[in-house]
Design a protein around this motif. Structure first.
Motif, PDB file in Angstrom:
ATOM      1  N   LEU A   5       6.847 -19.317 -17.716  1.00  0.00           N
ATOM      2  CA  LEU A   5       7.349 -18.587 -18.869  1.00  0.00           C
ATOM      3  C   LEU A   5       8.461 -19.367 -19.564  1.00  0.00           C
ATOM      4  O   LEU A   5       9.456 -19.726 -18.920  1.00  0.00           O
ATOM      5  N   GLY A   6       8.305 -19.643 -20.836  1.00  0.00           N
ATOM      6  CA  GLY A   6       9.377 -20.201 -21.651  1.00  0.00           C
ATOM      7  C   GLY A   6      10.076 -21.375 -21.015  1.00  0.00           C
ATOM      8  O   GLY A   6       9.461 -22.339 -20.573  1.00  0.00           O
ATOM      9  N   GLY A   7      11.408 -21.286 -20.937  1.00  0.00           N
ATOM     10  CA  GLY A   7      12.208 -22.396 -20.421  1.00  0.00           C
ATOM     11  C   GLY A   7      12.936 -22.076 -19.139  1.00  0.00           C
ATOM     12  O   GLY A   7      14.025 -22.605 -18.893  1.00  0.00           O
ATOM     13  N   ILE A   8      12.357 -21.216 -18.294  1.00  0.00           N
ATOM     14  CA  ILE A   8      13.006 -20.835 -17.040  1.00  0.00           C
ATOM     15  C   ILE A   8      13.253 -22.081 -16.194  1.00  0.00           C
ATOM     16  O   ILE A   8      12.328 -22.841 -15.906  1.00  0.00           O
ATOM     17  N   ARG A  28       7.382 -23.161 -18.869  1.00  0.00           N
ATOM     18  CA  ARG A  28       5.979 -23.055 -19.248  1.00  0.00           C
ATOM     19  C   ARG A  28       5.132 -24.266 -18.850  1.00  0.00           C
ATOM     20  O   ARG A  28       3.978 -24.136 -18.435  1.00  0.00           O
ATOM     21  N   ASP A  29       5.698 -25.484 -18.948  1.00  0.00           N
ATOM     22  CA  ASP A  29       4.901 -26.686 -18.761  1.00  0.00           C
ATOM     23  C   ASP A  29       4.891 -27.221 -17.329  1.00  0.00           C
ATOM     24  O   ASP A  29       4.326 -28.287 -17.076  1.00  0.00           O
ATOM     25  N   LYS A  30       5.510 -26.524 -16.389  1.00  0.00           N
ATOM     26  CA  LYS A  30       5.466 -26.985 -14.994  1.00  0.00           C
ATOM     27  C   LYS A  30       4.069 -26.710 -14.448  1.00  0.00           C
ATOM     28  O   LYS A  30       3.661 -25.553 -14.309  1.00  0.00           O
ATOM     29  N   PRO A  31       3.304 -27.747 -14.090  1.00  0.00           N
ATOM     30  CA  PRO A  31       1.892 -27.534 -13.746  1.00  0.00           C
ATOM     31  C   PRO A  31       1.640 -27.060 -12.320  1.00  0.00           C
ATOM     32  O   PRO A  31       0.766 -26.240 -12.069  1.00  0.00           O
ATOM     33  N   GLU A  32       2.418 -27.582 -11.367  1.00  0.00           N
ATOM     34  CA  GLU A  32       2.097 -27.343  -9.966  1.00  0.00           C
ATOM     35  C   GLU A  32       2.891 -26.170  -9.406  1.00  0.00           C
ATOM     36  O   GLU A  32       3.888 -25.741  -9.981  1.00  0.00           O
TER      37      GLU A  32
END
Length: 251
Positions: A182-185, A154-158
């Motif tokens: 999504l989530g922790g993929i 979820r938190d990967k921006p680029e």
């Protein structure tokens, strides 16, 4: 046995260390990171030291604890600080940095004049095989529609650097990349070929970050049989493909 130093000890670096320390072909001698809180820190379950580069320079590390190869999971800027130390000592470099500038990448490539260097934005064997297979299908069927799907936590921006690499290898614009968060993929990459009467999907799923360690170990073992030079993961895979084709032809 190949003596190895590991630079970078974030989530990916820790997973890589877990693989390198158990591979019988390799001897993980030390791990270096920007800072350490505990000067006696060790890789869990071992006596392998984790040292801070705020306390000792990479050049001093290489003099005090010589290695045959350095695996870099740190930052793009790091190579400008340690590159000449590797060059002068002939130490192999396996770099997993995904965001080198053009200037930094040109410098990494220049190290291949004096030692063995591999740089890959994604260090997993599977994703690099995906790229190889997708390029082959693209050549066979240039008329097919091609789209790239990448999914990450979820938190990967680029946009994924690996997805950009796939697009570049297939001569596609970045607009052909669809990103989902999504989530922790950990990482999902898919190349979709749309034909008039069929669809082909080439998919790679990263289950755990230890896959990066498996790829780094593969690269180190393959480079041990190579001459000095700059290599990509494609080069190493094609080397194996050519060997397999020779065996098939001789059978």
């Amino acid at each position: 046995m190949i003596k190895v130093g590991l630079l970078g000890y974030g989530k990916a670096g820790q997973a890589v260390a877990e693989v390198l320390k158990t591979d019988e072909r390799l001897g993980l001698a030390w791990v270096a990171r920007a800072h350490v809180r505990d000067p006696d820190e060790r890789v869990p379950g071992t006596d392998i030291p984790v040292v801070g580069l705020d306390q000792v320079s990479m050049e001093d590390m290489l003099d005090a604890y010589p290695v045959d190869a350095l695996v870099d999971f740190s930052t793009p800027e790091a190579v400008m600080g340690y590159g000449e130390a590797l060059r002068s000592r002939g130490i192999t470099l396996v770099s997993a940095i995904s965001a080198y500038s053009d200037e930094q990448l040109a410098y990494v490539q220049s190290l291949g004049a004096d030692t063995k260097v591999l740089a890959s934005p994604n260090m997993t064997i599977g994703i690099n095989f995906l790229i190889l297979a997708a390029r082959l299908l693209r050549q066979i069927a240039p008329f097919a529609d091609v789209e790239i799907l990448e999914q990450h936590f979820r938190d990967k921006p680029e946009v994924s650097g690996t997805a950009r690499k796939i697009a570049e290898s297939l001569s596609l614009e970045d607009e052909r990349i669809t990103s989902l968060r999504l989530g922790g993929i950990v990482g999902h990459h898919e190349v979709i070929f749309g034909f008039p009467y069929q669809t082909v999907r080439i998919t790679h799923e990263s289950i755990k970050r230890e896959a990066f360690g498996t790829g780094a170990a593969f690269a180190l073992s393959q480079l041990s049989a190579c001459e000095k030079g700059f290599y990509t993961f494609d080069d190493l895979l094609m080397r194996n493909v050519r060997e397999q084709l020779k065996m098939v032809a001789a059978a």
